[in-house]
Every structure is written in structure tokens, then in C-alpha cells.
Design a protein around this motif. Structure first.
Motif, PDB file in Angstrom:
ATOM      1  N   SER A  67       0.871  -1.267   0.126  1.00  0.00           N
ATOM      2  CA  SER A  67      -0.050   0.056   0.011  1.00  0.00           C
ATOM      3  C   SER A  67       0.812   1.024  -0.192  1.00  0.00           C
ATOM      4  N   SER A  68       0.528   2.166  -0.872  1.00  0.00           N
ATOM      5  CA  SER A  68       1.514   3.370  -0.745  1.00  0.00           C
ATOM      6  C   SER A  68       0.490   4.486  -0.056  1.00  0.00           C
ATOM      7  N   LYS A  69      -0.623   4.126   0.741  1.00  0.00           N
ATOM      8  CA  LYS A  69      -1.220   5.132   1.403  1.00  0.00           C
ATOM      9  C   LYS A  69      -0.567   5.798   2.491  1.00  0.00           C
ATOM     10  N   GLU A  70       0.492   5.061   3.154  1.00  0.00           N
ATOM     11  CA  GLU A  70       1.433   5.663   4.028  1.00  0.00           C
ATOM     12  C   GLU A  70       2.599   5.867   3.411  1.00  0.00           C
ATOM     13  N   GLU A  71       3.545   6.930   4.089  1.00  0.00           N
ATOM     14  CA  GLU A  71       4.917   7.134   3.666  1.00  0.00           C
ATOM     15  C   GLU A  71       5.694   5.824   4.033  1.00  0.00           C
ATOM     16  N   PRO A  72       6.941   5.586   3.123  1.00  0.00           N
ATOM     17  CA  PRO A  72       7.790   4.429   3.713  1.00  0.00           C
ATOM     18  C   PRO A  72       8.287   4.669   5.015  1.00  0.00           C
ATOM     19  N   LYS A  73       8.480   3.460   5.825  1.00  0.00           N
ATOM     20  CA  LYS A  73       9.081   3.550   7.029  1.00  0.00           C
ATOM     21  C   LYS A  73      10.372   2.793   7.131  1.00  0.00           C
ATOM     22  N   SER A 269       4.912  15.328   7.433  1.00  0.00           N
ATOM     23  CA  SER A 269       4.749  14.013   7.389  1.00  0.00           C
ATOM     24  C   SER A 269       5.066  13.189   8.529  1.00  0.00           C
ATOM     25  N   TYR A 270       6.130  13.533   9.333  1.00  0.00           N
ATOM     26  CA  TYR A 270       6.608  12.561  10.429  1.00  0.00           C
ATOM     27  C   TYR A 270       5.582  12.638  11.469  1.00  0.00           C
ATOM     28  N   LEU A 271       4.844  13.905  11.850  1.00  0.00           N
ATOM     29  CA  LEU A 271       4.245  13.930  13.097  1.00  0.00           C
ATOM     30  C   LEU A 271       2.804  13.380  12.611  1.00  0.00           C
ATOM     31  N   LEU A 272       2.305  13.776  11.522  1.00  0.00           N
ATOM     32  CA  LEU A 272       0.831  13.791  11.162  1.00  0.00           C
ATOM     33  C   LEU A 272       0.631  12.619  10.047  1.00  0.00           C
ATOM     34  N   GLY A 273       1.674  12.057   9.508  1.00  0.00           N
ATOM     35  CA  GLY A 273       1.564  11.329   8.339  1.00  0.00           C
ATOM     36  C   GLY A 273       1.029  11.780   7.249  1.00  0.00           C
ATOM     37  N   THR A 274       1.166  13.146   6.900  1.00  0.00           N
ATOM     38  CA  THR A 274       0.821  13.595   5.563  1.00  0.00           C
ATOM     39  C   THR A 274       1.522  13.086   4.192  1.00  0.00           C
ATOM     40  N   LYS A 275       1.059  12.727   3.248  1.00  0.00           N
ATOM     41  CA  LYS A 275       1.480  12.358   2.236  1.00  0.00           C
ATOM     42  C   LYS A 275       2.580  13.385   1.744  1.00  0.00           C
ATOM     43  N   HIS A 276       3.582  12.984   0.966  1.00  0.00           N
ATOM     44  CA  HIS A 276       4.834  13.985   0.869  1.00  0.00           C
ATOM     45  C   HIS A 276       4.374  15.169  -0.235  1.00  0.00           C
ATOM     46  N   GLY A 277       3.572  14.866  -1.433  1.00  0.00           N
ATOM     47  CA  GLY A 277       3.133  15.660  -2.425  1.00  0.00           C
ATOM     48  C   GLY A 277       2.240  16.380  -1.869  1.00  0.00           C
ATOM     49  N   ILE A 278       1.056  16.350  -1.263  1.00  0.00           N
ATOM     50  CA  ILE A 278       0.265  17.104  -0.577  1.00  0.00           C
ATOM     51  C   ILE A 278       0.660  17.984   0.546  1.00  0.00           C
ATOM     52  N   ILE A 307      -8.442  22.837  -6.740  1.00  0.00           N
ATOM     53  CA  ILE A 307      -8.015  21.983  -6.089  1.00  0.00           C
ATOM     54  C   ILE A 307      -8.052  22.839  -4.565  1.00  0.00           C
ATOM     55  N   GLU A 308      -8.829  21.902  -3.648  1.00  0.00           N
ATOM     56  CA  GLU A 308      -8.777  22.444  -2.352  1.00  0.00           C
ATOM     57  C   GLU A 308      -8.188  21.800  -1.516  1.00  0.00           C
ATOM     58  N   LEU A 309      -7.249  22.563  -0.980  1.00  0.00           N
ATOM     59  CA  LEU A 309      -6.164  22.084   0.047  1.00  0.00           C
ATOM     60  C   LEU A 309      -6.619  21.741   1.494  1.00  0.00           C
ATOM     61  N   PRO A 310      -6.360  20.774   2.267  1.00  0.00           N
ATOM     62  CA  PRO A 310      -6.747  20.805   3.714  1.00  0.00           C
ATOM     63  C   PRO A 310      -6.468  21.717   4.338  1.00  0.00           C
ATOM     64  N   LYS A 311      -7.100  22.301   5.191  1.00  0.00           N
ATOM     65  CA  LYS A 311      -6.917  23.506   6.187  1.00  0.00           C
ATOM     66  C   LYS A 311      -7.123  22.952   7.560  1.00  0.00           C
TER      67      LYS A 311
END
Length: 360
Positions: A67-73, A269-278, A307-311
Motif C-alpha cells: 500500500s502506498s497510502k502511508e509514507e515508507p518506514k 509527514s513525521y508527526l501527522l503522516g501527511t503524504k509528501h506531495g500534498i 484543488i482544495e487543500l486541507p486546512k
């Protein structure tokens, strides 16, 4: 003065349908019939016969869907390496990554760790890898990250998000088949494409800039403007051009560095798991102070594609959580030095970073 002796991908094939040549490309690299090729494939393709039926399996070759839903660990790399060692008595002939940046980074990291002792987290940093990686091939199915060409593999570890940056990281072979990107949803296409655009902006405006980086960066920047702001391109032209923009964008940071957006998005990304591109997009949207022209163009592109970015992703964080993001971000010193020069510590304070994160 000593110049960086930079490793590049030695072999690349480009063209629509070039994925069909994979069998003849990898066949000479097979060590023996008991040493399999391991295909790490984005699980969005599970059940997609159009792609999976063309993966050239023989002997004991194996497909592992990820799955690519999470950043690689780092721990994910370690468990893949263990799985491959336990099931391949003769070792692996090669690792083939098929997917976006997550899969390509995992393929690079697994190839390194099959030939190096210890755990993946021990190699997060610059030039810590001692032994060459196992033969590894990168096949992007989405364009923008530049992972197919870079000498890093970005991993989230127990203590930090940081790449394995080494001369052994780049792929031995890359297959650039723009046809593989045809099913990417618009939002994902935009976020990953913007990773490429932001690479260019940060490289072209950085203190590390030199003619090598600039020529690649200029080309990627022009391609991004054409793809994301003009209306005359057919879908297949846009796919071809974004694949090459990604390649050039990756090359533009090879001899320089990224900057503020990447340094801060690593914290998210580290704290919230936000995907790199977004994550890059969320940060870059607030960086007019550092990249006024680039952010203006970015906002035009965002509007054009609705595009509506998360706020408000940092709204409910406490001080200790802000500290985690700030520490991760500030640990990426080369990125800050590239963005703001040798005196960057006088410009970017903890308070300044917190204030920026609070806007997101």
C-alpha cells in the motif's frame, strides 16, 4: 576545491509501451534460476490485469503488493528484507519497484539493505552505506517525485524522517513508460506534479544553485508551466512531458538541494503522516515570503484545477507536537542553507516555524 562526483542512473528506456521490454531488460541480470526477481508493486494495481499480466515472472520470481497510502518506514524496509532473505535461499537477482515515490523509495532501500548489515534506520543520513545495493529497477506509474532519478530514499524512522542518501541508492535501470500514468486521479496527479514544480522553485532559488542544476531546473520549470497552465496539450502529451519534468526536476536537485517547503513538509509527514506531495502543497501555499513568484504560479495552477487543500491540520496540536515538527524540520540543515544561505539560523527561528505551521 573538491566537486561532488555524482552518480546517475546508468540505463534508462523511455517510451509508451516500453514496460513490455522489461523481460528482455532484466533477463541478463538473473543470477540463477533459484535467485528470484522481487517485484514490489503498488497495491492499487492488484487485480488490474492491464498492468499485472505484463509483469514478467519466471522461476521463483515473486510479486509483493504494498500500500502506498502511508509514507515508507524504516521498519517496513526491514520486514521486507527479512521476508526476501527467508524465502530466497540463493539471494535475490534484483528488486523491481513499480509505483509512485513510495514504492520507488522502498525498492531502493530494500536493494541497499539486502547487501548491508543492521537496520534501515542506521543508514538514514548522508553517505553511510558501505556496500553496493542489489541490482534494482525503478518503474514510475505516477510522475513528479523524481524518486526514479535521485540518490536518496526518503524514509520515516523511529526518530526522524530522513533519506538514505548514498552513491549506491540510484537505480541501475529505469523504465519510463508514460502510458503507466494514465489512470492517476486528478488530485493525486496535481499533488505529485507539484512536488516536481516545487523541486524546481527551491533549486532555482537556492544558494547552492550552479549551472548543472539550473539547466535541469529550467527545463522542468518550463515543462511544469506548460502542463499545468496551458490548454493545448493532449492527455498523452501531458503524460510524456510530466514524466520528463519529473526526471529533470529530480536531476535539478542532484547537484543542489531543496528548500523551505520540503524541510517543513518532512515535519508534517513525521508527526501527522501527511503524504509528501500534498504536504509540500500545504506548506508551499504559505511561503510567499520566500518564493513570491513560485507561490503566485502555484496558486494559479491550484485555481485552474479546482484543488482544495486541507486546512487547519495543525489547529489542535499542542506545544510538544509543534516541537516535534520543528525539530524534524530544523535537523535538515542542508535544505535551510540552500534556501537561506549560511546565516539561515538567524532568519528561521523556532517561533517563526511555529507561526508558519499554525497557518496550516
Amino acid at each position: 576545491m573538491s566537486y561532488k562526483n555524482f552518480p546517475m542512473v546508468p540505463r534508462v528506456v523511455f517510451g509508451r509501451g516500453s514496460f513490455n521490454q522489461l523481460s528482455e531488460i532484466i533477463a541478463p541480470k538473473r543470477l540463477n534460476v533459484s535467485a528470484p526477481f522481487i517485484f514490489l508493486v503498488d497495491d492499487v494495481f492488484k487485480g488490474d490485469a492491464w498492468l499485472t499480466s505484463r509483469i514478467p515472472l519466471s522461476y521463483e520470481d515473486k510479486v509483493i503488493y504494498i500500500s502506498s497510502k502511508e509514507e515508507p518506514k524504516t521498519e517496513q524496509v526491514d520486514s521486507l528484507v527479512e521476508e526476501i532473505i527467508l524465502t530466497s535461499s540463493q539471494g535475490a537477482s534484483g528488486i523491481i519497484g513499480i509505483g509512485g515515490g513510495t514504492l520507488l523509495d522502498l525498492a531502493k532501500a530494500v536493494a541497499i539493505m539486502l547487501n548491508n548489515e543492521g537496520e534501515a534506520k542506521d543508514y538514514q543520513g548522508w553517505d553511510l552505506v558501505k556496500n553496493p545495493a542489489v541490482y534494482h529497477v525503478g518503474i514510475p506509474t505516477i510522475s513528479g517525485t523524481g524518486a526514479e532519478v535521485s540518490r536518496t530514499t526518503v524514509l520515516t524512522g523511529p526518530k526522524m524522517k530522513l533519506g538514505i542518501n548514498s552513491d549506491f541508492t540510484p537505480f541501475d535501470q529505469v523504465v519510463l513508460d508514460p502510458e503507466l500514468t494514465k489512470g492517476v486521479p486528478t488530485n493525486q496527479w496535481f499533488y505529485t506534479g507539484m512536488d516536481c514544480f516545487i523541486h524546481c522553485i527551491e533549486s532555482l532559488n537556492g544558494s547552492y544553485l550552479n549551472t548543472f542544476s539550473q539547466t535541469y531546473g529550467d527545463m522542468a520549470f518550463q515543462l511544469c508551466k506548460e502542463i499545468f497552465l496551458e490548454d493545448h496539450l493532449s492527455a498523452s502529451d501531458a503524460q510524456d512531458k510530466l514524466m520528463m519534468a519529473s526526471w529533470h526536476g529530480g536531476m535539478s536537485i542532484a547537484y543542489s538541494q531543496v528548500g523551505v517547503a520540503h524541510a517543513m513538509s518532512y515535519g508534517l509527514s513525521y508527526l501527522l503522516g501527511t503524504k509528501h506531495g500534498i504536504g509540500n502543497c500545504i506548506v508551499f501555499d504559505h511561503l510567499e515570503e520566500f518564493y513570491p513568484e513560485g507561490v503566485k504560479l502555484f496558486k494559479e495552477m491550484k485555481t485552474k484545477y479546482s484543488i482544495e487543500l486541507p486546512k487547519g491540520i495543525c489547529t489542535n496540536l499542542d506545544d510538544s507536537e509543534f516541537d516535534v515538527m520543528i525539530n524534524i524540520s530544523l535537523s535538515l540543515e542542508p535544505l535551510w542553507e540552500n534556501a537561506l544561505g549560511k546565516n539561515w539560523k538567524k532568519i528561521i527561528t523556532r517561533d517563526k516555524l511555529k507561526e508558519l505551521y499554525q497557518k496550516m
